[in-house]
Design a protein around this motif. Structure first.
Motif, PDB file in Angstrom:
ATOM      1  N   VAL A   1      75.299  62.183  72.097  1.00 24.41           N
ATOM      2  CA  VAL A   1      74.584  63.212  72.850  1.00 24.41           C
ATOM      3  C   VAL A   1      75.262  63.454  74.200  1.00 24.41           C
ATOM      4  N   LYS A   2      75.264  64.697  74.626  1.00 27.84           N
ATOM      5  CA  LYS A   2      75.788  65.025  75.952  1.00 27.84           C
ATOM      6  C   LYS A   2      74.641  64.893  76.948  1.00 27.84           C
ATOM      7  N   ALA A   3      74.667  63.818  77.721  1.00 29.43           N
ATOM      8  CA  ALA A   3      73.608  63.553  78.694  1.00 29.43           C
ATOM      9  C   ALA A   3      74.234  63.065  79.998  1.00 29.43           C
ATOM     10  N   LYS A   4      73.562  63.362  81.103  1.00 32.79           N
ATOM     11  CA  LYS A   4      74.065  62.903  82.400  1.00 32.79           C
ATOM     12  C   LYS A   4      74.041  61.380  82.468  1.00 32.79           C
ATOM     13  N   ARG A   5      72.936  60.804  81.927  1.00 35.79           N
ATOM     14  CA  ARG A   5      72.820  59.340  81.891  1.00 35.79           C
ATOM     15  C   ARG A   5      72.146  58.916  80.598  1.00 35.79           C
ATOM     16  N   ALA A   6      72.605  57.806  80.035  1.00 34.07           N
ATOM     17  CA  ALA A   6      71.984  57.199  78.859  1.00 34.07           C
ATOM     18  C   ALA A   6      71.907  55.702  79.122  1.00 34.07           C
ATOM     19  N   ILE A   7      70.690  55.185  79.282  1.00 33.34           N
ATOM     20  CA  ILE A   7      70.511  53.804  79.734  1.00 33.34           C
ATOM     21  C   ILE A   7      69.719  52.991  78.716  1.00 33.34           C
ATOM     22  N   PRO A   8      70.286  51.915  78.170  1.00 33.43           N
ATOM     23  CA  PRO A   8      69.509  51.031  77.285  1.00 33.43           C
ATOM     24  C   PRO A   8      68.361  50.386  78.081  1.00 33.43           C
ATOM     25  N   LEU A   9      67.188  50.257  77.470  1.00 34.81           N
ATOM     26  CA  LEU A   9      66.038  49.662  78.139  1.00 34.81           C
ATOM     27  C   LEU A   9      65.833  48.225  77.676  1.00 34.81           C
ATOM     28  N   ARG A  10      65.326  47.407  78.590  1.00 33.56           N
ATOM     29  CA  ARG A  10      65.049  46.007  78.254  1.00 33.56           C
ATOM     30  C   ARG A  10      63.660  45.905  77.633  1.00 33.56           C
ATOM     31  N   THR A  11      63.610  45.999  76.313  1.00 36.28           N
ATOM     32  CA  THR A  11      62.350  45.838  75.592  1.00 36.28           C
ATOM     33  C   THR A  11      62.583  44.874  74.437  1.00 36.28           C
ATOM     34  N   SER A  12      61.480  44.281  73.960  1.00 35.14           N
ATOM     35  CA  SER A  12      61.612  43.297  72.880  1.00 35.14           C
ATOM     36  C   SER A  12      61.728  43.958  71.514  1.00 35.14           C
ATOM     37  N   GLY A  13      61.427  45.268  71.443  1.00 35.59           N
ATOM     38  CA  GLY A  13      61.490  45.957  70.155  1.00 35.59           C
ATOM     39  C   GLY A  13      61.572  47.453  70.316  1.00 35.59           C
ATOM     40  N   GLY A  14      61.613  48.146  69.186  1.00 37.23           N
ATOM     41  CA  GLY A  14      61.663  49.605  69.192  1.00 37.23           C
ATOM     42  C   GLY A  14      60.259  50.179  69.252  1.00 37.23           C
ATOM     43  N   PHE A  15      59.650  50.146  70.438  1.00 36.66           N
ATOM     44  CA  PHE A  15      58.273  50.602  70.602  1.00 36.66           C
ATOM     45  C   PHE A  15      58.151  52.095  70.295  1.00 36.66           C
ATOM     46  N   HIS A  16      56.936  52.510  69.918  1.00 38.92           N
ATOM     47  CA  HIS A  16      56.631  53.913  69.603  1.00 38.92           C
ATOM     48  C   HIS A  16      57.566  54.464  68.521  1.00 38.92           C
ATOM     49  N   SER A  17      57.783  53.644  67.503  1.00 37.66           N
ATOM     50  CA  SER A  17      58.612  54.077  66.377  1.00 37.66           C
ATOM     51  C   SER A  17      58.089  53.423  65.088  1.00 37.66           C
ATOM     52  N   HIS A  18      58.697  53.803  63.968  1.00 36.99           N
ATOM     53  CA  HIS A  18      58.333  53.236  62.667  1.00 36.99           C
ATOM     54  C   HIS A  18      58.578  51.731  62.609  1.00 36.99           C
ATOM     55  N   LEU A  19      59.413  51.206  63.508  1.00 42.34           N
ATOM     56  CA  LEU A  19      59.691  49.767  63.522  1.00 42.34           C
ATOM     57  C   LEU A  19      58.476  48.954  63.975  1.00 42.34           C
TER      58      LEU A  19
END
Length: 296
Positions: A173-191
């Motif tokens: 994706v063309k984005a100004k910033r893309a930052i990984p977040l420190r979470t224990s899982g893939g929240f708000h998703s099918h996971l």
């Protein structure tokens, strides 16, 4: 009268030392004691000195619930909102303020939610800033293991999914910033399906009352006071997208002219500012921001 909405931030707004000013208020001190009896650990100890624990889902969510609900209870002595909403975890404080369940029930739900989510593993989340929405939606559609988890504003979203899938979208994706977040899982998703199924049993055991203030839910941003609708929406929240941008667009549609963010930081008022104009925005982050007549 100016129509006012109260909004409540979720995970990510926490800061070391937050809520400690509340210890000067007798009512708040009693709430901290009550919370420790329910949680089995001290919010005060963690907020004063343990940044590592404060950033862990297991502790962050109950701490935010307690601090934000205390600030809201104090503010309620001076005024009442016409509409409430919360971002992810913040929705629980909104529901408490709206009278859907009592304080200790809300804390019990948040405690169990935090425990279940803290155990979730195998997923990843990333924040994207200043991107092409059409391009992003196309990439997500082509990447089956990635979803739009938080639609926060026209220029800021969070994606969630498998680590490989999230990294693929981030790299393409063309984005100004893309930052990984420190979470224990893939929240708000099918996971989070297994976690949501486990939590469903807990939600089913709790009786919801009709709200005394309309609530805008994360997964369905239209106001309602209906208890069953609010519970149904909450059951979908763990796997569903946080549609915050749409919640914000609903504020002026419902005659809201003033918004108060109750809780640490100013994330939500910042997102609102970038989404709609003409609203008066205020923050109640601590006792210093409360009207003088509220602090006793």
């Amino acid at each position: 009268m100016t129509k006012t909405a109260w909004v409540f931030p979720g995970q990510g707004s926490q800061t070391l030392g937050m809520g400690m000013d509340l210890l000067d208020i007798a009512f708040a001190k009693e709430k901290f004691v009550e919370a420790e009896a329910i949680l089995g650990w001290s919010i005060i100890d963690i907020c004063q000195s343990n940044e590592e624990k404060l950033s862990r889902t297991l502790y962050t969510q109950p701490i935010l619930y307690v601090i934000e609900s205390i600030l809201a209870d104090i503010l309620k002595e001076k005024e009442k909102p016409d509409l409430v909403a919360g971002h992810s975890l913040g929705e629980y404080i909104a529901l408490y303020v709206a009278g859907v369940f009592d304080w200790s029930t809300g804390l019990y739900l948040v405690k169990r939610r935090a425990e279940i989510m803290d155990e979730a593993a195998g997923g990843m989340m990333a924040a994207l800033m200043n991107f092409d929405r059409e391009e992003l939606e196309k990439l997500i559609a082509e990447t089956p293991d990635v979803v739009l988890a938080n639609d926060n504003s026209p220029a800021q979203v969070v994606i969630s999914g498998t680590p490989d899938g999230v990294r693929k979208v981030m790299s393409e994706v063309k984005a100004k910033r893309a930052i990984p977040l420190r979470t224990s899982g893939g929240f708000h998703s099918h996971l989070m399906t297994a976690a949501a199924t486990e939590f469903q049993e807990i939600l089913d055991s709790v009786i919801f009352e009709s709200a005394i203030i309309p609530v805008l839910s994360n997964v369905e941003p239209t106001p309602t006071i209906d208890a069953e609708i609010l519970k149904h929406r909450l059951t979908k929240q763990m796997t569903g997208s946080v549609r915050w941008r749409e919640i914000v667009l609903q504020l002026p549609e419902n005659g809201i002219e003033r918004v108060i963010e109750v809780g640490p930081g100013n994330v939500l008022t910042g997102l609102i500012k970038r989404t709609v104009s003409g609203l008066t925005l205020e923050n109640i982050r601590s006792t210093a921001d409360l009207p003088a007549e509220c602090v006793v």
